[in-house]
Scaffold this motif. Structure first.
Motif, PDB file in Angstrom:
ATOM      1  N   ARG A 163       0.741  -1.301  -0.144  1.00 55.06           N
ATOM      2  CA  ARG A 163      -0.055  -0.098   0.057  1.00 55.06           C
ATOM      3  C   ARG A 163       0.720   1.349  -0.036  1.00 55.06           C
ATOM      4  NH1 ARG A 163      -2.204  -3.286   4.074  1.00 55.06           N
ATOM      5  NH2 ARG A 163      -4.085  -4.484   3.318  1.00 55.06           N
ATOM      6  N   VAL A 164       2.270   0.906   0.259  1.00 53.87           N
ATOM      7  CA  VAL A 164       3.150   2.362   0.019  1.00 53.87           C
ATOM      8  C   VAL A 164       4.027   1.944  -1.045  1.00 53.87           C
ATOM      9  CG1 VAL A 164       4.949   3.531   1.367  1.00 53.87           C
ATOM     10  CG2 VAL A 164       3.008   2.917   2.659  1.00 53.87           C
ATOM     11  N   LYS A 165       3.718   2.533  -2.302  1.00 54.36           N
ATOM     12  CA  LYS A 165       4.671   2.095  -3.749  1.00 54.36           C
ATOM     13  C   LYS A 165       5.982   2.879  -3.334  1.00 54.36           C
ATOM     14  CE  LYS A 165       3.668   0.327  -6.972  1.00 54.36           C
ATOM     15  NZ  LYS A 165       4.032  -0.929  -7.493  1.00 54.36           N
ATOM     16  N   ILE A 166       6.974   2.429  -3.403  1.00 58.98           N
ATOM     17  CA  ILE A 166       8.223   2.840  -3.414  1.00 58.98           C
ATOM     18  C   ILE A 166       9.043   3.004  -4.791  1.00 58.98           C
ATOM     19  CG2 ILE A 166      10.914   2.659  -2.302  1.00 58.98           C
ATOM     20  CD1 ILE A 166       9.348   1.215  -0.057  1.00 58.98           C
ATOM     21  N   ASP A 201       9.335   1.576 -10.475  1.00 58.12           N
ATOM     22  CA  ASP A 201       9.243   0.700  -9.377  1.00 58.12           C
ATOM     23  C   ASP A 201      10.836   0.125  -8.851  1.00 58.12           C
ATOM     24  OD1 ASP A 201       6.715   0.660 -10.225  1.00 58.12           O
ATOM     25  OD2 ASP A 201       6.283  -0.957  -9.331  1.00 58.12           O
ATOM     26  N   VAL A 202      10.939   0.388  -7.219  1.00 59.97           N
ATOM     27  CA  VAL A 202      12.082  -0.459  -6.720  1.00 59.97           C
ATOM     28  C   VAL A 202      11.755  -1.981  -6.933  1.00 59.97           C
ATOM     29  CG1 VAL A 202      13.532  -0.858  -4.736  1.00 59.97           C
ATOM     30  CG2 VAL A 202      12.686   1.408  -5.284  1.00 59.97           C
ATOM     31  N   ILE A 203      12.560  -2.602  -7.481  1.00 56.04           N
ATOM     32  CA  ILE A 203      12.213  -4.209  -7.922  1.00 56.04           C
ATOM     33  C   ILE A 203      13.016  -4.855  -6.733  1.00 56.04           C
ATOM     34  CG2 ILE A 203      12.258  -6.080  -9.494  1.00 56.04           C
ATOM     35  CD1 ILE A 203      12.054  -4.042 -11.746  1.00 56.04           C
ATOM     36  N   ASP A 204      12.508  -5.411  -5.800  1.00 63.15           N
ATOM     37  CA  ASP A 204      13.056  -6.355  -4.775  1.00 63.15           C
ATOM     38  C   ASP A 204      12.153  -7.104  -4.305  1.00 63.15           C
ATOM     39  OD1 ASP A 204      11.682  -4.398  -3.297  1.00 63.15           O
ATOM     40  OD2 ASP A 204      13.375  -3.204  -2.601  1.00 63.15           O
ATOM     41  N   ALA A 220       0.441   3.894  -9.186  1.00 69.77           N
ATOM     42  CA  ALA A 220      -0.019   2.724  -8.479  1.00 69.77           C
ATOM     43  C   ALA A 220      -1.445   3.049  -8.341  1.00 69.77           C
ATOM     44  CB  ALA A 220       0.509   2.403  -7.179  1.00 69.77           C
ATOM     45  N   THR A 221      -2.175   1.770  -8.177  1.00 71.69           N
ATOM     46  CA  THR A 221      -3.644   2.061  -7.854  1.00 71.69           C
ATOM     47  C   THR A 221      -3.963   1.857  -6.476  1.00 71.69           C
ATOM     48  OG1 THR A 221      -4.129  -0.365  -8.019  1.00 71.69           O
ATOM     49  CG2 THR A 221      -4.463   0.653 -10.133  1.00 71.69           C
ATOM     50  N   GLY A 229       0.397   7.446   0.288  1.00 72.62           N
ATOM     51  CA  GLY A 229       1.310   8.046  -0.345  1.00 72.62           C
ATOM     52  C   GLY A 229       2.478   7.215  -1.182  1.00 72.62           C
ATOM     53  N   VAL A 230       2.930   7.925  -1.890  1.00 72.36           N
ATOM     54  CA  VAL A 230       4.087   7.185  -2.859  1.00 72.36           C
ATOM     55  C   VAL A 230       5.394   7.863  -2.455  1.00 72.36           C
ATOM     56  CG1 VAL A 230       4.848   6.975  -5.180  1.00 72.36           C
ATOM     57  CG2 VAL A 230       2.649   6.517  -4.863  1.00 72.36           C
ATOM     58  N   VAL A 231       6.417   6.996  -2.334  1.00 77.14           N
ATOM     59  CA  VAL A 231       7.770   7.391  -1.833  1.00 77.14           C
ATOM     60  C   VAL A 231       8.620   7.263  -3.116  1.00 77.14           C
ATOM     61  CG1 VAL A 231       9.727   7.020  -0.181  1.00 77.14           C
ATOM     62  CG2 VAL A 231       7.533   6.832   0.504  1.00 77.14           C
ATOM     63  N   ASN A 232       9.255   8.421  -3.366  1.00 79.56           N
ATOM     64  CA  ASN A 232      10.264   8.406  -4.581  1.00 79.56           C
ATOM     65  C   ASN A 232      11.673   9.008  -4.223  1.00 79.56           C
ATOM     66  OD1 ASN A 232      10.886   8.277  -7.528  1.00 79.56           O
ATOM     67  ND2 ASN A 232      10.587  10.627  -7.942  1.00 79.56           N
TER      68      ASN A 232
END
Length: 811
Positions: free
Chosen positions: A100-103, A109-112, A144-145, A150-153
């Motif tokens: 629920r918190v897109k990083i 996307d951070v792919i991990d 993100a849906t 919030g979204v962290v960039n």
């Protein structure tokens, strides 16, 4: 090979247009390449849409903070952390975490695999970042849906987007912390080659030992937390072609981490969870559950799930702040640890005014290979006098205890249309594919590895369309955003394994022997259909600048989230968190309706910000405990309704032009309701033949109508004093009061509050043409025992009093 392919594809998209119209006036070129302000939010495409709750943390601040993302952001309004030792932490925002918190890393996307478990590091580096952005409202739907919190960039300059003014630009920084003997060195340099080519190199190395605390009882009182060490090495190289109408660049990054996993109980190493009975009818009619237990239904779960451990873990005391691990811990040697490798290739490009009607086109592509191994410490889980147990443990030292692999590809294409009056907009598409699996090796008496996958091999594919439009009319700004996402998650089944388990039932005549043929019994064919789902989210915001010093913002959104493969398919142990976790393939789409209201004020002396929010969820996915034996948990993903609401704000006043005082605070409350039936332990009147104690049955019963959500952060109040004594000297003094969290969920313990006092002093000057800044920071001056309720290891104290010195040079 893959990197070359995506670079070629990018060149085809740009089609050689970067250097079109090469003859430009010097004034036009400087306008295009002008350096962006550091407080611009790159994740929000239109600066006029900045809301009161949007946050930008500068790279200058990040250099004096923690190296892990969650801890680095934990001082921001509404942001907490779920720390796991010294190697991993992720942000918890307004009570929400994980999926629920897109990083993001530079907008992709951070792919991990950090969303699988809190002991998995987020593979992004705040110590190399230009800034970290926290964006809310309509802009989040570009990425993100399901991110109402919030979204962290994390923004860095690994791909140069402008030529360095002097032909080069660089930065070097070093830091030393007395607690844990932490040593950090980071640096970057960008060099211009000719008029249109820029190369970039950056690197980071960090080495920290176990951090110290006022005291921790592990059978004896010691002044450090075992297995909280960390080693990190990051190297990144970038190359860009930069023209008057845009740029096209690529970068490659290699990251390696080695860090400990604190809080582990070796009595759990050989445990197994009994959740499906192999003697039950479900296995007789559906034998495919043996190799693929994630296909189980609710009715397959035992009425009395339990553990088999062959150890005395059940007699251990519970977790508490006085007895944190709940057992005597052997700290003579290090415990289990993680070896992590992440390789990431990025391609990014932008082309201005490719044809009439389009202001610019932006392309971003990422390919990443992530994997980490969890290594066995080789410790005995019983008394060392048990020679057999001790010898077997020694043979496991350094062997794999778990492997996690993820190969991901992400690409997004954005189209910014030419402004139509006061209307600006961006439309785009995104595709992402991640192939992942996890395995836990099992070693028999001859120590030959056999793998059982707790997370079956699968590929998660998502395709999204998104749009954001902004319209300005006088002192009003309107934003509307929407995102549609289609998810498909095929599981990679082994046909030979399925044949082995099913053919005896499908064709009993093929298995006849001396004693005849197997009996014909009814059986059920496995449902191997691919999981498919769609999610639709939309949001709107209104910003009203009703006075030159005030802005009122209102955001409304409807967010949907499809279940993740972890929530659908995970079936097995993850002892870093002392749990056996089980997915639920029947999970439905999660929905939420959200509202945020904020007010900001700023003049020469005063600034203020206050935001309140309410999130109402339907089909809220959470990991519910269905059985617990002492400190070992059995959990399964389930759904209920939920609501989260809270308030956050700050008030600042300039005592003089050079001295400012700020009061701040935040509070969040989370509740679950309309919960599904749960298992409860009920005496059956018999005596256990092994223990001689009263025996119990476990039955499904109606549960509480309403329950506190798990691991919700406590309320906080803080005070900051910032002073600039001159152009060179500045200081900061910060006090935070985190309150006791006693509004806890089922089987969750309250967490003590704490007082946190920090002090910082900095000096900046020039040396020739270079700028440098020296810093001194004293953290947790009161040497408090700090327990983080939102952590899965809330019983493990965080770092004690510590002092750090740093030097940063820009040239």
């Amino acid at each position: 090979m893959f990197s070359r392919k995506i670079i070629v594809l990018s060149l085809m998209v740009v089609n050689g247009s970067l250097f079109a119209n090469p003859v430009e006036t010097q004034q036009e070129l400087e306008e295009i390449l002008v350096k962006e302000k550091r407080d611009n939010i790159q994740a929000s495409p239109f600066p006029a849409g900045r809301k009161s709750s949007d946050v930008v943390v500068s790279g200058e601040k990040l250099k004096t903070r923690s190296a892990t993302l969650g801890n680095a952001l934990a001082d921001e309004l509404g942001v907490h952390s779920n720390p796991f030792g010294g190697g991993a932490s992720a942000p918890i925002i307004r009570g929400q975490e994980g999926l629920r918190v897109k990083i993001l890393q530079n907008g992709t996307d951070v792919i991990d695999m950090s969303h699988l478990s809190p002991d998995h590091a987020v593979v992004t580096d705040t110590l190399l970042a230009q800034q970290v952005e926290l964006v809310r409202g309509s802009s989040t739907l570009l990425y993100a849906t399901a991110s109402p919190a919030g979204v962290v960039n994390v923004v860095d300059e690994r791909i140069p987007t402008r030529m360095p003014e002097k032909g080069y630009k660089g930065e070097l920084g070093v830091r030393y912390n007395t607690n844990g003997n932490e040593k950090v060195a980071a640096g970057n340099i960008t060099i211009g080659l000719g008029d249109h080519v820029a190369i970039r190199a950056e690197g980071l190395t960090r080495n920290a030992h176990n951090y110290k605390v006022p005291g921790i009882n592990l059978g004896e009182t010691i002044n450090y937390v075992p297995d909280t060490y960390n080693k990190s090495h990051v190297n990144t190289f970038g190359l860009s072609f930069i023209g008057s109408r845009g740029y096209l660049g690529a970068s490659y990054s290699l990251r390696r981490d080695n860090y400990g996993l604190p809080g582990h109980n070796h009595k759990y190493d050989e445990c197994s969870a009994h959740i499906i009975d192999p003697d039950r009818q479900s296995f007789s009619t559906r034998p495919y559950l043996i190799p693929y237990p994630h296909l189980m239904e609710d009715g397959d779960i035992l009425s009395a799930p339990h553990f088999h451990c062959d150890s005395s873990h059940a007699s251990d005391p519970g977790h508490s702040h006085e007895h944190p691990y709940g057992h005597k811990h052997d700290h003579s040697e290090k415990g289990p640890w993680v070896d992590l490798v992440s390789k990431r290739t990025d391609v990014s490009g932008e082309l201005k005014q490719p044809f009439p009607g389009l202001d610019k086109v932006r392309l971003k592509m990422t390919y990443a290979e992530y994997y980490h191994d969890e290594k066995d410490a080789g410790k005995s889980f019983e008394d060392e006098r048990d020679i057999r147990s001790h010898t077997r443990a020694l043979k496991r030292r350094g062997r794999l205890a778990g492997t996690f692999d993820n190969i991901g590809f992400n690409t997004r294409l954005e189209f910014f249309h030419t402004p139509v009056g006061n209307l600006n907009g961006v439309w785009g598409a995104q595709y992402q594919s991640q192939k992942a699996d996890a395995a836990i090796p099992f070693y028999n008496d001859t120590y030959t590895a056999k793998e059982t996958p707790p997370l079956v091999s699968h590929t998660n594919k998502q395709f999204s369309l998104f749009a954001l439009e902004q319209y300005r009319h006088k002192n009003l700004t309107f934003e509307v955003g929407a995102r549609a996402e289609k998810q498909k998650t095929p599981v990679h089944y082994d046909d030979q394994i399925l044949y082995t388990y099913m053919d005896r039932y499908r064709n009993p005549q093929n298995h006849c022997g001396f004693f005849g043929c197997p009996p014909e019994v009814p059986y059920v064919e496995p449902d191997l259909s691919t999981f498919k789902s769609r999610a639709y989210s939309y949001a709107g915001s209104v910003l009203w600048d009703f006075h030159p010093d005030y802005r009122l913002s209102l955001s409304l959104s409807h967010n949907e989230r499809t279940p993740a493969p972890m929530e659908l398919y995970f079936h097995g142990k993850h002892l870093a968190t002392n749990t056996f976790q089980f997915g639920n393939k029947n999970l439905k789409k999660e929905r939420s309706n959200n509202i945020e209201l904020g007010l900001t004020h700023k003049n020469d002396r005063w600034d203020a910000q206050i935001t309140t929010y309410y999130n109402r969820f339907k089909n809220y996915i959470h990991n519910e405990t269905i059985f617990r034996r002492n400190n070992l948990f059995m959990r399964r993903f389930t759904q209920s309704q939920a609501k989260f609401y809270g308030i956050e704000g700050q008030l600042g006043y300039k005592l003089t032009p050079n001295h400012k005082i700020t009061l701040w605070g935040d509070y969040v409350r989370g509740k679950l309701f309309d919960l599904p039936k749960e298992y409860q332990k009920v005496p059956n009147g018999r005596t256990n033949v092994y223990t001689g104690l009263p025996d119990y049955d476990y039955i499904r019963v109606e549960t509480d109508k309403e329950r506190n959500a798990p691991r919700v952060p406590p309320a906080r109040l803080g005070l900051r004093i910032n002073s600039d004594f001159s152009e060179r000297w500045s200081s900061s003094l910060a006090y935070t009061r985190a309150f006791t969290q006693n509004k806890v969920s089922k089987l969750e313990s309250p967490t003590h509050g704490y007082h946190l006092l920090d002090f910082g002093l900095s000096y900046r000057n020039k040396l020739g043409k270079s700028n440098y800044k020296a810093t001194f920071n004293a953290n947790n001056l009161l040497n408090q025992k700090i327990y983080i309720h939102s952590s899965y290891h809330s019983y493990v104290p965080q770092i004690g009093r510590n002092f750090s010195v740093g030097l940063n040079v820009e040239f």
